[in-house]
Design an enzyme around this catalytic site. Structure first.
Site, PDB file in Angstrom:
ATOM      1  N   ASP A  95      -2.552  -9.579   9.536  1.00 46.57           N
ATOM      2  CA  ASP A  95      -1.547  -9.371   8.490  1.00 46.57           C
ATOM      3  C   ASP A  95      -0.193  -9.863   8.968  1.00 46.57           C
ATOM      4  O   ASP A  95      -0.040 -10.274  10.124  1.00 46.57           O
ATOM      5  CB  ASP A  95      -1.497  -7.885   8.070  1.00 46.57           C
ATOM      6  CG  ASP A  95      -1.376  -6.937   9.266  1.00 46.57           C
ATOM      7  OD1 ASP A  95      -1.020  -7.387  10.368  1.00 46.57           O
ATOM      8  OD2 ASP A  95      -1.630  -5.734   9.099  1.00 46.57           O
ATOM      9  N   ASN A  99      -1.272   6.624   7.064  1.00 47.67           N
ATOM     10  CA  ASN A  99      -1.779   6.947   5.721  1.00 47.67           C
ATOM     11  C   ASN A  99      -3.190   6.394   5.499  1.00 47.67           C
ATOM     12  O   ASN A  99      -3.681   6.371   4.385  1.00 47.67           O
ATOM     13  CB  ASN A  99      -0.826   6.407   4.648  1.00 47.67           C
ATOM     14  CG  ASN A  99      -0.677   4.886   4.712  1.00 47.67           C
ATOM     15  OD1 ASN A  99      -1.321   4.224   5.524  1.00 47.67           O
ATOM     16  ND2 ASN A  99       0.170   4.332   3.855  1.00 47.67           N
ATOM     17  N   HIS A 119      -4.144   3.200   6.154  1.00 47.10           N
ATOM     18  CA  HIS A 119      -4.254   1.766   5.851  1.00 47.10           C
ATOM     19  C   HIS A 119      -4.906   1.017   7.007  1.00 47.10           C
ATOM     20  O   HIS A 119      -4.819   1.415   8.163  1.00 47.10           O
ATOM     21  CB  HIS A 119      -2.904   1.160   5.460  1.00 47.10           C
ATOM     22  CG  HIS A 119      -1.911   0.940   6.553  1.00 47.10           C
ATOM     23  ND1 HIS A 119      -0.575   1.248   6.422  1.00 47.10           N
ATOM     24  CD2 HIS A 119      -2.021   0.412   7.802  1.00 47.10           C
ATOM     25  CE1 HIS A 119       0.074   0.915   7.515  1.00 47.10           C
ATOM     26  NE2 HIS A 119      -0.776   0.412   8.374  1.00 47.10           N
ATOM     27  N   GLU A 161      -2.981  -0.811   1.832  1.00 53.32           N
ATOM     28  CA  GLU A 161      -2.448   0.533   1.668  1.00 53.32           C
ATOM     29  C   GLU A 161      -3.388   1.374   0.792  1.00 53.32           C
ATOM     30  O   GLU A 161      -4.284   0.819   0.127  1.00 53.32           O
ATOM     31  CB  GLU A 161      -1.067   0.449   0.994  1.00 53.32           C
ATOM     32  CG  GLU A 161      -0.020  -0.321   1.786  1.00 53.32           C
ATOM     33  CD  GLU A 161       0.562   0.480   2.956  1.00 53.32           C
ATOM     34  OE1 GLU A 161      -0.067   1.445   3.424  1.00 53.32           O
ATOM     35  OE2 GLU A 161       1.665   0.118   3.417  1.00 53.32           O
TER      36      GLU A 161
HETATM   37  C1  GLP Z   1       0.877  -1.558  10.883  1.00 52.07           C
HETATM   38  C2  GLP Z   1      -0.002  -2.829  10.909  1.00 52.07           C
HETATM   39  C3  GLP Z   1      -1.431  -2.486  11.101  1.00 52.07           C
HETATM   40  C4  GLP Z   1      -1.471  -1.524  12.262  1.00 52.07           C
HETATM   41  C5  GLP Z   1      -0.994  -0.179  11.787  1.00 52.07           C
HETATM   42  C6  GLP Z   1      -0.855   0.872  12.867  1.00 52.07           C
HETATM   43  O1  GLP Z   1       1.620  -1.454   9.719  1.00 52.07           O
HETATM   44  N1  GLP Z   1       0.170  -3.691   9.791  1.00 52.07           N
HETATM   45  O2  GLP Z   1      -2.208  -3.658  11.328  1.00 52.07           O
HETATM   46  O3  GLP Z   1      -2.770  -1.415  12.744  1.00 52.07           O
HETATM   47  O4  GLP Z   1       0.187  -0.316  11.020  1.00 52.07           O
HETATM   48  O5  GLP Z   1       0.238   0.641  13.694  1.00 52.07           O
HETATM   49  P1  GLP Z   1       0.467   1.389  15.058  1.00 52.07           P
HETATM   50  O6  GLP Z   1      -0.598   0.926  15.984  1.00 52.07           O
HETATM   51  O7  GLP Z   1       1.843   0.944  15.508  1.00 52.07           O
HETATM   52  O8  GLP Z   1       0.377   2.842  14.778  1.00 52.07           O
END
Ligand code: GLP
Length: 235
Positions: free
Chosen positions: A64, A131, A133, A138
């Site tokens: 992403d 949340n 995702h 989302e």
């Molecule tokens: C972000 C990314 C995801 C990631 C997730 C968790 O928004 N777009 O690909 O896996 O949220 O992030 P983190 O590992 O910093 O908790």
């Protein structure tokens, strides 16, 4: 088949996941590998690099991207470079990503969807948002969703503010759940007590769009690589 769960002691998580990835890629040249950013995978990427892991026989696809200007420190392409690719002696054979600076974001998403649809993905690593995702799919995302432009949930905007200074992103581009769930193998990476509740919901709650990660319950080849803190509610 429900996901296999592997619980790894906190101090060993990065090394265990980085080592597993190095073995997987060494055994399977030509792997089409999809990678997430965020804070979770960092220790695994660092351990992979420290162990001499190489990506020169691997085709990498970023999962992403935030809609932010090129070079912004919170962009996923910047994060993956900082946290992973710059640490390697042998970088990826190819690196593919969504370009939020493209003239038509609709066309850009279609290009990426087609690029991945060709041969699909062999292995996709995922983090999980607070949340539920995955990627930037989302809550509300359908399991057959395609690569597209998305508005970010407020909790995602807050989380993204941690990744770099300046105004956080409000929009993103993400591989859709259809392409993610078509990946031949998926590793869900989860660490920290703050992810225990959402990991429990993803694995034991109802399967549906309210918690997009719950669709992994129906994926035939998913491994959850979690530390003890995030696994705290799994029983
Ligand atoms: C972000 C990314 C995801 C990631 C997730 C968790 O928004 N777009 O690909 O896996 O949220 O992030 P983190 O590992 O910093 O908790």
């Amino acid at each position: 088949m429900s996901p296999t769960i592997e619980i790894i002691p906190a101090g060993q998580w990065g090394e265990a996941v980085g080592g597993r990835l190095a073995r997987f890629l060494a055994e399977r040249p030509g792997t089409r590998l999809c990678l997430p950013t965020g804070s979770t995978p960092g220790p695994a990427y660092a351990a992979f690099a420290a162990g001499g892991g190489r990506l020169d026989r691997t085709e990498v696809f970023l999962l992403d991207e935030f809609v932010l200007p090129a070079g912004h420190p919170a962009r996923c392409d910047e994060m993956i470079r900082r946290d992973f690719l710059d640490l390697l002696d042998h970088g990826p054979a190819a690196l593919h990503q969504l370009d939020p600076g493209a003239e038509s974001l609709t066309d850009e998403c279609a290009r990426y969807e087609a690029l991945i649809a060709g041969s699909g993905l062999d292995l996709t690593l995922l983090g999980i948002g607070g949340n539920g995702h995955i990627g930037l799919n989302e809550p509300g995302s359908a399991p057959d969703g395609i690569t597209r432009i998305v508005g970010l949930a407020s909790s995602t905007v807050e989380a993204a503010a941690r990744y770099g200074e300046g105004a956080p992103p409000q929009m993103g581009l993400t591989l859709g759940l259809a392409a993610v769930l078509a990946s031949r193998e998926i590793w869900l990476l989860v660490t920290g007590e703050h992810k225990a509740g959402i990991l429990y919901e993803a694995l034991h709650g109802p399967v549906g769009s309210d918690v997009p990660a719950s669709f992994l319950q129906e994926h035939p080849n998913t491994i959850v690589l979690t530390d003890e803190a995030a696994a705290g509610l799994l029983g």
